[in-house]
Design an enzyme around this catalytic site. Structure first.
Site, PDB file in Angstrom:
ATOM      1  CG  ASP A 180     -41.194 -36.770-100.481  1.00 28.55           C
ATOM      2  OD1 ASP A 180     -42.182 -37.012 -99.582  1.00 28.55           O
ATOM      3  OD2 ASP A 180     -41.250 -35.636-101.285  1.00 28.55           O
ATOM      4  CG  ASP A 199     -45.266 -41.531 -94.830  1.00 26.22           C
ATOM      5  OD1 ASP A 199     -45.900 -40.948 -94.181  1.00 26.22           O
ATOM      6  OD2 ASP A 199     -44.772 -40.907 -95.749  1.00 26.22           O
ATOM      7  CG  ASP A 258     -44.705 -34.570 -87.915  1.00 20.14           C
ATOM      8  OD1 ASP A 258     -44.368 -34.421 -86.650  1.00 20.14           O
ATOM      9  OD2 ASP A 258     -44.164 -33.779 -88.680  1.00 20.14           O
ATOM     10  CE  LYS A 295     -40.707 -36.543 -87.875  1.00 21.83           C
ATOM     11  NZ  LYS A 295     -40.665 -35.315 -88.569  1.00 21.83           N
ATOM     12  NE  ARG A 352     -42.140 -40.207-103.045  1.00 22.41           N
ATOM     13  CZ  ARG A 352     -42.811 -39.539-102.036  1.00 22.41           C
ATOM     14  NH1 ARG A 352     -42.848 -39.880-100.998  1.00 22.41           N
ATOM     15  NH2 ARG A 352     -43.334 -38.249-102.376  1.00 22.41           N
ATOM     16  CG  PHE A 357     -37.620 -33.693 -92.834  1.00 24.80           C
ATOM     17  CD1 PHE A 357     -38.968 -33.684 -92.834  1.00 24.80           C
ATOM     18  CD2 PHE A 357     -36.854 -34.087 -93.884  1.00 24.80           C
ATOM     19  CE1 PHE A 357     -39.626 -33.744 -94.289  1.00 24.80           C
ATOM     20  CE2 PHE A 357     -37.344 -34.418 -95.121  1.00 24.80           C
ATOM     21  CZ  PHE A 357     -38.757 -33.970 -95.245  1.00 24.80           C
ATOM     22  CB  VAL A 358     -36.707 -39.518 -91.128  1.00 28.00           C
ATOM     23  CG1 VAL A 358     -36.042 -39.374 -89.885  1.00 28.00           C
ATOM     24  CG2 VAL A 358     -38.333 -39.669 -91.129  1.00 28.00           C
TER      25      VAL A 358
HETATM   26  P1  5GP Z   1     -48.900 -35.183 -90.023  1.00 34.44           P
HETATM   27  O1  5GP Z   1     -50.153 -35.076 -90.713  1.00 34.44           O
HETATM   28  O2  5GP Z   1     -49.063 -36.218 -88.786  1.00 34.44           O
HETATM   29  O3  5GP Z   1     -48.311 -34.044 -89.440  1.00 34.44           O
HETATM   30  O4  5GP Z   1     -47.860 -35.835 -90.810  1.00 34.44           O
HETATM   31  C1  5GP Z   1     -47.917 -36.827 -91.655  1.00 34.44           C
HETATM   32  C2  5GP Z   1     -47.488 -36.748 -93.110  1.00 34.44           C
HETATM   33  O5  5GP Z   1     -46.510 -35.574 -93.024  1.00 34.44           O
HETATM   34  C3  5GP Z   1     -46.633 -37.919 -93.416  1.00 34.44           C
HETATM   35  O6  5GP Z   1     -47.615 -38.753 -94.272  1.00 34.44           O
HETATM   36  C4  5GP Z   1     -45.766 -37.557 -94.473  1.00 34.44           C
HETATM   37  O7  5GP Z   1     -46.019 -37.493 -95.441  1.00 34.44           O
HETATM   38  C5  5GP Z   1     -45.161 -36.137 -93.848  1.00 34.44           C
HETATM   39  N1  5GP Z   1     -44.236 -36.071 -92.908  1.00 34.44           N
HETATM   40  C6  5GP Z   1     -44.189 -35.844 -91.306  1.00 34.44           C
HETATM   41  N2  5GP Z   1     -42.943 -35.887 -90.947  1.00 34.44           N
HETATM   42  C7  5GP Z   1     -42.074 -36.366 -92.206  1.00 34.44           C
HETATM   43  C8  5GP Z   1     -40.947 -36.590 -92.101  1.00 34.44           C
HETATM   44  O8  5GP Z   1     -39.850 -36.537 -91.230  1.00 34.44           O
HETATM   45  N3  5GP Z   1     -40.164 -36.854 -93.336  1.00 34.44           N
HETATM   46  C9  5GP Z   1     -40.902 -36.870 -94.566  1.00 34.44           C
HETATM   47  N4  5GP Z   1     -40.536 -37.142 -95.492  1.00 34.44           N
HETATM   48  N5  5GP Z   1     -42.370 -36.574 -94.475  1.00 34.44           N
HETATM   49  C10 5GP Z   1     -42.814 -36.506 -93.232  1.00 34.44           C
HETATM   50 MG    MG Z   2     -47.468 -38.951 -96.248  1.00 32.56          MG
END
Ligand code: 5GP
Ligand code: MG
Length: 205
Positions: free
Chosen positions: A170, A111, A114, A142, A176, A163-164
């Protein structure tokens, strides 16, 4: 639920047209074009990361005209009410994929990108299965240095470092089903732990 929304960042029309556009790009890259004869000769295995990517997956796959299978993988990085990453825990093992991915075209779908830790961890696991081709596709990325530096092949939208929720994403398991990508009012997040037993957040101050 709707009263908790602060701002709509991406509306449903923007999502629909961009997802279709990205699906066309992916089809072209795998098949070398979208001519039906070319498309018939190709196959892809989609590996969506649960749960946030389910709506994106459902829309994207219906614009991919080639033969495909889906292998689900479950990863937790934002448990419960966290709005920052708590580190990556892969909950379903790719062992359940058997030797399925050997020599295959594999598209890893998430999705949101980050920190990049989730995609990195899952991609490493996939590569151990010796696929012929692996690409990564995210709905959102992001605008923060770690995300922008992370190598990802297909990005639908770059968004501010907020944060979205919505369209599969979710907060504590909720929101969701919102059809758009939105931010929540700060009070909703702050008051979440004091929400009423009905599951509704406490009244915003
Ligand atoms: P990363 O491992 O790249 O830091 O984060 C990826 C995961 O963190 C995504 O699959 C998602 O589940 C969660 N995540 C990161 N940023 C957001 C956000 O702004 N909103 C939500 N709902 N989940 C996020
Ligand atoms: Mg995820």
């Amino acid at each position: 639920m709707l009263r908790d929304i602060d701002r709509v960042l991406i509306d449903r029309q923007q999502i629909a047209s961009r997802v279709q556009e990205v699906a066309r790009t992916i089809t072209h890259e795998i098949c070398g074009g979208d001519d039906p004869a070319l498309v018939e000769d190709h196959e892809v295995t989609l590996v969506p990361i649960l749960t946030g990517s389910v709506i994106f997956l459902a829309d994207l796959m219906r614009h991919l005209p080639l033969r495909m299978r889906i292998r689900l993988i479950s990863v937790s990085s934002y448990p419960g009410t966290s709005t920052t990453s708590k580190g990556v825990t892969i909950q379903s093992s790719l062992d359940s994929l058997g030797q399925d991915l050997q020599g295959q075209h594999v598209l890893l779908i998430d999705d949101i990108l980050d920190s990049g830790r989730t995609l990195h961890a899952v991609r490493e696991l996939l590569l151990q299965r010796n696929p012929a081709w692996v690409r990564t596709c995210v709905l959102l990325r992001k605008l923060r240095p770690e995300a922008m530096a992370f190598p990802v092949d297909y990005v639908c939208f770059d968004i501010p470092d907020d944060f979205v929720v919505g369209y599969g994403l979710d907060f504590d398991g909720y929101y969701r089903n919102l059809p758009e990508i939105v931010t929540l009012k700060p009070q909703v997040i702050e008051n979440w732990s004091t929400r009423t037993p009905t599951g509704k957040p406490g009244s915003p101050a």
